[in-house]
Design a protein around this motif. Structure first.
Motif, PDB file in Angstrom:
ATOM      1  N   GLU A 198       0.765  -1.127   0.140  1.00 25.08           N
ATOM      2  CA  GLU A 198       0.007   0.162  -0.004  1.00 25.08           C
ATOM      3  C   GLU A 198       0.843   1.294  -0.085  1.00 25.08           C
ATOM      4  O   GLU A 198       2.024   1.357   0.667  1.00 25.08           O
ATOM      5  CB  GLU A 198      -0.962  -0.076   1.339  1.00 25.08           C
TER       6      GLU A 198
ATOM      7  N   GLY B  69     -13.060   6.933  -7.942  1.00 24.77           N
ATOM      8  CA  GLY B  69     -12.835   6.207  -6.699  1.00 24.77           C
ATOM      9  C   GLY B  69     -13.706   6.782  -5.515  1.00 24.77           C
ATOM     10  O   GLY B  69     -13.975   8.076  -5.458  1.00 24.77           O
ATOM     11  N   GLU B  70     -14.268   5.961  -4.802  1.00 28.88           N
ATOM     12  CA  GLU B  70     -15.154   6.414  -3.882  1.00 28.88           C
ATOM     13  C   GLU B  70     -14.851   5.472  -2.574  1.00 28.88           C
ATOM     14  O   GLU B  70     -14.809   4.359  -2.424  1.00 28.88           O
ATOM     15  CB  GLU B  70     -16.771   6.255  -4.039  1.00 28.88           C
TER      16      GLU B  70
ATOM     17  N   ARG C  64      -9.502   9.879   2.961  1.00 33.40           N
ATOM     18  CA  ARG C  64      -9.885   9.936   4.336  1.00 33.40           C
ATOM     19  C   ARG C  64      -9.217  11.421   4.735  1.00 33.40           C
ATOM     20  O   ARG C  64      -8.254  11.647   4.422  1.00 33.40           O
ATOM     21  CB  ARG C  64      -9.245   8.653   5.316  1.00 33.40           C
TER      22      ARG C  64
ATOM     23  N   ASP D 169      -3.738  -0.500  -8.950  1.00 34.81           N
ATOM     24  CA  ASP D 169      -4.446   0.887  -9.216  1.00 34.81           C
ATOM     25  C   ASP D 169      -3.781   1.613 -10.050  1.00 34.81           C
ATOM     26  O   ASP D 169      -4.531   2.415 -10.938  1.00 34.81           O
ATOM     27  CB  ASP D 169      -4.621   1.626  -7.817  1.00 34.81           C
TER      28      ASP D 169
ATOM     29  N   ARG E 272     -12.062   5.799  -1.196  1.00 34.26           N
ATOM     30  CA  ARG E 272     -10.722   5.751  -0.898  1.00 34.26           C
ATOM     31  C   ARG E 272      -9.904   6.778  -0.068  1.00 34.26           C
ATOM     32  O   ARG E 272      -9.011   6.356   0.480  1.00 34.26           O
ATOM     33  CB  ARG E 272     -10.180   5.617  -2.260  1.00 34.26           C
TER      34      ARG E 272
ATOM     35  N   VAL F 210      -8.488   6.117 -10.271  1.00 36.66           N
ATOM     36  CA  VAL F 210      -9.090   6.263  -8.784  1.00 36.66           C
ATOM     37  C   VAL F 210      -9.361   7.447  -8.297  1.00 36.66           C
ATOM     38  O   VAL F 210     -10.099   7.442  -7.662  1.00 36.66           O
ATOM     39  CB  VAL F 210      -7.491   5.495  -8.125  1.00 36.66           C
ATOM     40  N   HIS F 211      -8.652   8.400  -8.763  1.00 37.18           N
ATOM     41  CA  HIS F 211      -8.875   9.760  -8.332  1.00 37.18           C
ATOM     42  C   HIS F 211     -10.082  10.406  -8.865  1.00 37.18           C
ATOM     43  O   HIS F 211     -10.768  11.088  -8.002  1.00 37.18           O
ATOM     44  CB  HIS F 211      -7.564  10.619  -8.731  1.00 37.18           C
TER      45      HIS F 211
ATOM     46  N   ILE G 119      -5.102   9.193   0.510  1.00 36.07           N
ATOM     47  CA  ILE G 119      -5.799   8.059  -0.360  1.00 36.07           C
ATOM     48  C   ILE G 119      -4.856   6.822  -0.450  1.00 36.07           C
ATOM     49  O   ILE G 119      -3.791   6.714  -0.618  1.00 36.07           O
ATOM     50  CB  ILE G 119      -5.861   8.652  -1.771  1.00 36.07           C
ATOM     51  N   ALA G 120      -5.288   5.740  -0.119  1.00 38.25           N
ATOM     52  CA  ALA G 120      -4.660   4.366  -0.142  1.00 38.25           C
ATOM     53  C   ALA G 120      -4.656   4.016  -1.637  1.00 38.25           C
ATOM     54  O   ALA G 120      -5.654   3.900  -2.186  1.00 38.25           O
ATOM     55  CB  ALA G 120      -5.479   3.468   0.790  1.00 38.25           C
ATOM     56  N   LEU G 121      -3.332   3.553  -2.105  1.00 36.19           N
ATOM     57  CA  LEU G 121      -3.127   3.283  -3.588  1.00 36.19           C
ATOM     58  C   LEU G 121      -2.609   1.664  -3.254  1.00 36.19           C
ATOM     59  O   LEU G 121      -1.806   1.528  -2.359  1.00 36.19           O
ATOM     60  CB  LEU G 121      -2.544   3.954  -4.270  1.00 36.19           C
TER      61      LEU G 121
END
Length: 176
Positions: free
Chosen positions: A109, A148-149, A153, A168, A151, A144-145, A162-164
Motif C-alpha cells: 500500500e 474512486g469512492e 480519508r 491501481d 478511498r 482512482v482519483h 488516499i490508499a493506493l
C-alpha cells in the motif's frame, strides 16, 4: 502507522518490534505467575493493558496518527510549498488541489497525501464538480482519483490521504 510521518524509514519495523515486545512481556508474566510473585504479576498485567491499548481503542490510535501528521507538516506553509498544487475556480471561489507526497506503509500500500480546499475528494463521484475533476485529472492514476469512492480519508484541515495499491496504477504519469 503513526510513526510513518515522523520516521518513514523506520516505520516498517514497528510491527515486528511490537510483536517481539509482546512476546517478551508474556514470558515475563508467565514466569512471575509460576514463581508466585504476585506483585510482579500484577505489574505485568497492568503493563499488558497499556501495551494492548491501541488494539482496543482505535479512536485513540487514529487521533495519534493525525497528531503525528500535524507534527510532520508543521509549519504548514513550508509543507504546502512542496506540494504540486493546482489553482482552479469552482463556484466563484478560488480553490487549490494537489498531491503533497507519497508514503510507503511497509507493505504494498502507498498513501498519497492530497491537499483539497473543496473537500470534494471524499464526496461521491456524482457530486464532484467539472472544475474539480479537471484539476484532479492532472494526477495519476486518474481512474482512482476521479471515480474512486471511499478511498480518501480526511487527516485534518484540507489534508486527505488516499490508499493506493499496485493494481491501481494505470501507467500514466502526472502532468507536471
Amino acid at each position: 502507522m503513526t510513526m510513518q510521518f515522523a520516521l518513514p524509514h523506520l516505520s516498517e519495523w514497528l510491527g515486528w518490534i511490537y510483536l517481539i515486545g509482546i512476546a517478551i512481556l508474556f514470558a515475563l508474566l508467565i514466569r512471575a505467575a509460576i514463581g508466585r510473585r504476585w506483585q510482579d504479576s500484577a505489574i505485568f498485567a497492568v503493563i499488558w493493558c497499556v501495551v494492548l491499548f491501541p488494539l482496543y481503542a482505535p479512536i485513540t490510535a487514529s487521533w495519534m496518527r493525525v497528531e503525528a501528521f500535524r507534527a510532520h507538516v508543521s509549519p504548514i506553509a513550508s509543507y504546502l510549498s512542496q506540494c504540486k498544487l493546482i489553482d482552479f475556480v469552482a463556484g466563484n471561489a478560488k480553490q487549490k488541489l494537489g498531491r503533497c507526497e507519497n508514503l510507503g506503509t511497509g507493505g504494498e500500500e502507498v498513501l498519497e497525501i492530497f491537499y483539497d480546499t473543496t473537500g470534494l475528494i471524499v464526496a461521491p463521484p456524482a457530486q464532484r464538480t467539472p472544475e474539480w475533476r479537471a484539476a484532479m485529472g492532472h494526477f495519476s492514476p486518474t481512474a482512482v482519483h476521479l471515480e474512486g469512492e471511499g478511498r480518501a480519508r480526511r487527516l485534518f484541515g484540507d489534508f486527505y490521504e488516499i490508499a493506493l495499491f499496485p493494481h491501481d496504477y494505470d501507467g500514466s504519469n502526472d502532468d507536471f
